[in-house]
Design a protein around this motif. Structure first.
Motif, mmCIF file in Angstrom:
data_model
loop_
_atom_site.group_PDB
_atom_site.id
_atom_site.type_symbol
_atom_site.label_atom_id
_atom_site.label_comp_id
_atom_site.label_asym_id
_atom_site.label_seq_id
_atom_site.Cartn_x
_atom_site.Cartn_y
_atom_site.Cartn_z
ATOM 1 N N ASP A 1 -5.793 1.251 -3.114
ATOM 2 C CA ASP A 1 -7.235 1.383 -3.373
ATOM 3 C C ASP A 1 -7.927 0.026 -3.352
ATOM 4 N N LYS B 1 -0.424 2.866 -5.371
ATOM 5 C CA LYS B 1 -1.737 3.508 -5.167
ATOM 6 C C LYS B 1 -2.867 2.592 -5.620
ATOM 7 N N GLU B 2 -2.679 1.911 -6.727
ATOM 8 C CA GLU B 2 -3.710 1.007 -7.233
ATOM 9 C C GLU B 2 -3.981 -0.118 -6.227
ATOM 10 N N GLU C 1 -8.237 -1.108 0.266
ATOM 11 C CA GLU C 1 -9.298 -0.359 0.947
ATOM 12 C C GLU C 1 -10.680 -0.832 0.514
ATOM 13 N N ASN C 2 -10.894 -0.937 -0.781
ATOM 14 C CA ASN C 2 -12.207 -1.351 -1.290
ATOM 15 C C ASN C 2 -12.546 -2.779 -0.873
ATOM 16 N N CYS D 1 0.840 -1.200 0.000
ATOM 17 C CA CYS D 1 0.000 0.000 0.000
ATOM 18 C C CYS D 1 0.870 1.244 0.000
#
Length: 122
Positions: A22, A18-19, A25-26, A14
């Motif tokens: 995300d 960035k991908e 997180e999702n 993380c």
């Protein structure tokens, strides 16, 4: 109480991606939402710190930076979904329990975690 470990999957970070951040997180939000279908009270527990594989008395700075980032994400999710967030990271870092390997504590550390978390059970 939810604690997903966080010790695995460090081949993607993380901190650096960035991908992936995300995605993490999702995916975590989806997990929490699925659990909320079956549980009326959900509490999120922070990840726990790691020591070095070859030196169980020294913190693994690189792994712990990633885990701290993941803790920030999980805390943000907890705040967003208005859930209780239990920080077990800080007392473990401050007390520095002995580890039996780089991610698992000895019985003394596990007892501390059980006693600490029992304060949050209703």
């Amino acid at each position: 109480m939810i604690q997903t470990g966080g010790q695995h999957g460090h081949n993607r970070k993380c901190l650096d991606d960035k991908e992936y951040c995300d995605l993490f997180e999702n995916s975590y939000i989806q997990l929490v939402e699925m659990i909320k279908v079956y549980c009326s009270i959900v509490e999120i527990i922070s990840f726990t710190p790691c020591v070095e594989k070859n030196n169980l008395s020294k913190w693994d700075t690189n792994r712990n930076k990633e885990l701290e980032k993941r803790n920030q994400i999980v805390k943000k999710i907890s705040d967003k979904l208005e859930l209780i967030y239990i920080d077990i990271w800080t007392p473990l870092i401050e007390e520095k329990y002995k580890y039996q390997d780089y991610i698992h504590m000895t019985d003394e550390g596990n007892r501390f975690i059980a006693e600490y978390l029992s304060n949050f059970l209703k």
